[in-house]
Design an enzyme around this catalytic site. Structure first.
Site, mmCIF file in Angstrom:
data_model
loop_
_atom_site.group_PDB
_atom_site.id
_atom_site.type_symbol
_atom_site.label_atom_id
_atom_site.label_comp_id
_atom_site.label_asym_id
_atom_site.label_seq_id
_atom_site.Cartn_x
_atom_site.Cartn_y
_atom_site.Cartn_z
ATOM 1 N NE ARG A 1 -11.371 1.849 -11.185
ATOM 2 C CZ ARG A 1 -11.263 0.671 -10.583
ATOM 3 N NH1 ARG A 1 -10.629 0.577 -9.436
ATOM 4 N NH2 ARG A 1 -11.799 -0.397 -11.121
ATOM 5 C CE LYS B 1 -11.386 22.539 -20.919
ATOM 6 N NZ LYS B 1 -11.729 23.466 -22.023
ATOM 7 C CG HIS C 1 -3.788 25.438 -30.629
ATOM 8 N ND1 HIS C 1 -5.088 25.143 -30.975
ATOM 9 C CD2 HIS C 1 -3.855 26.042 -29.409
ATOM 10 C CE1 HIS C 1 -5.902 25.533 -30.004
ATOM 11 N NE2 HIS C 1 -5.187 26.076 -29.042
ATOM 12 C CG HIS D 1 -9.683 28.091 -28.599
ATOM 13 N ND1 HIS D 1 -9.313 29.335 -28.128
ATOM 14 C CD2 HIS D 1 -8.668 27.248 -28.250
ATOM 15 C CE1 HIS D 1 -8.149 29.232 -27.504
ATOM 16 N NE2 HIS D 1 -7.736 27.988 -27.573
ATOM 17 C CE LYS E 1 -6.612 26.895 -18.386
ATOM 18 N NZ LYS E 1 -6.206 26.141 -19.540
HETATM 19 N N1 GLY Z 1 -7.644 25.723 -22.973
HETATM 20 C C1 GLY Z 1 -8.921 26.055 -22.469
HETATM 21 C C2 GLY Z 1 -9.194 25.513 -21.112
HETATM 22 O O1 GLY Z 1 -8.301 25.006 -20.453
HETATM 23 O O2 GLY Z 1 -10.310 25.552 -20.659
#
Ligand code: GLY
Length: 367
Positions: free
Chosen positions: A121, A143, A266, A248, A227
């Site tokens: 978990r 992600k 990609h 994307h 980011k």
């Molecule tokens: N690759 C897009 C994100 O991490 O949200």
């Protein structure tokens, strides 16, 4: 060396960017509380180039380590390799206090992150991205995913790493094509939210491609900074994080149309997708025609694909490509969402896009 923080409260972590970090990995892993065991998962190509250096660094820092090498390539992001990875981690008796290391590009980072998310978990993991694409995008933000026969990244979880070590030296081993594909994601950050950064790239990207280390560090740092800030505000993509998907929706349709093969990498698809997104934005009156022309000119300057006709082999027609866009995760209640732009550095999410214009732009891009 540059250190950034992804501010996520109890799940906050550092992104360390610099030269020669693989050789210092033991110290950085100890800093995040790694004590006994470190297990490394990589692919056979990256393993050949970098695993020895990482294992030596871990040994020098007193860690016990074991490594699993998976085949290189997108096909590894699948149930069979995922289940093999999880079984291997269990056989290594990895526990919650241990560290799992993902050493490689986006495929390894996504698969290992997902394995770490579900193992017992949730166990801690460290991203050591070795491709430009992974350093500026996939290793940051938590992600994780594998692919399904229904599409890319459809099975996964949000699971933040405990540390990201972006060793700029590793970029020296990339092919020119792989470096440039990763550059598609770097450029995306300027286009979505920082016009000055895009201007800097127009001046400096040829030096990046030629191997200038200081400029590579700056470009990775600025991309990760953007980011990290977006992820800190919108970890699970309820809103603003979707901006990171600029280009994307087009890219995913093109990747599906080319069978996820090396006809289109990609990051190359992201570059083409950004050019298309700006072209559509101009056609619907959101920005001036000068903006897509600048994007197009920059991609040409870098020798990147920018139009559908730059992709080798046959592509389906515009209607089919629009249908493939409908498989995208950004479809909400049957409505296709696009990331459009009011100018360079001014992206936003909208569903208010005339598909007739999208179709015309796709047809022109195909020649
Ligand atoms: N690759 C897009 C994100 O991490 O949200």
């Amino acid at each position: 060396m540059e250190t950034l923080r992804v501010e996520l409260g109890a799940r906050a972590y550092d992104i360390v960017i610099g030269e020669g970090l693989l050789a210092q990995a033991g110290r950085h892993l100890a800093d995040v509380g790694g004590s006994g065991k470190v297990v490394v998962i990589t692919d056979e190509n990256v393993g050949r180039l970098h695993l020895g250096a990482l294992e030596a660094a871990l040994r020098d820092a007193g860690f016990q380590s074991a490594a699993l090498q998976l085949p290189a390539g997108e096909a590894t992001k699948s149930w069979p390799h995922f289940s093999r990875t999880v079984d291997w981690l269990l056989a290594q008796k990895v526990e919650r206090g241990d560290l799992v290391v993902a050493l490689g590009g986006g495929v390894i980072g996504d698969l290992v992150g997902f394995a770490a998310a579900v193992l017992r978990r949730g166990v801690r993991y460290v991203q050591i991205p070795t491709s430009l694409l992974a350093q500026v995008d996939s290793s940051v933000g938590g992600k994780t995913a594998i692919n399904s026969e229904h599409g890319k990244n459809l099975i996964g979880a949000f699971h933040q790493p405990s540390l990201v070590l972006a060793d700029i030296t590793a970029l020296g081993t990339l092919s020119a094509r792989d470096f440039l594909a990763g550059y598609g994601e770097v450029m995306k950050y300027g286009l979505l939210g920082d016009a000055d950064f895009f201007g800097w790239l127009e001046e400096n990207a040829p030096d990046l491609a030629a191997g200038n280390v200081e400029k590579r560090i700056y470009a990775v740092k600025r991309s990760c900074e953007m980011k990290a800030a977006i992820v800190a505000r919108d970890e699970t993509e309820q809103g603003e994080r979707a901006l990171l998907n600029l280009g994307h929706t087009f890219c995913h349709a093109l990747e599906a149309a080319t069978g996820y093969s090396d006809r289109l990498l990609h990051g190359e698809g992201v570059a083409v997708g950004c050019a298309l997104a700006f072209e559509v934005s101009a056609r619907i009156g959101l920005c001036s025609q000068e903006d897509p022309s600048r994007v197009h000119a920059h991609l040409a300057q870098m020798g990147l694909k920018r139009d559908l006709r730059d992709i080798p082999g046959d592509l389906p027609g515009a209607d089919r490509l629009i249908e493939l866009m409908g498989q995208d995760k950004k479809v909400v209640k049957g409505t296709l969402n696009f990331i459009m732009a009011r100018g360079i550095g001014e992206a936003f999410v909208t569903s208010d896009v005339d598909l007739g214009i999208v179709k015309a732009v796709l047809q022109e891009s195909a020649g």
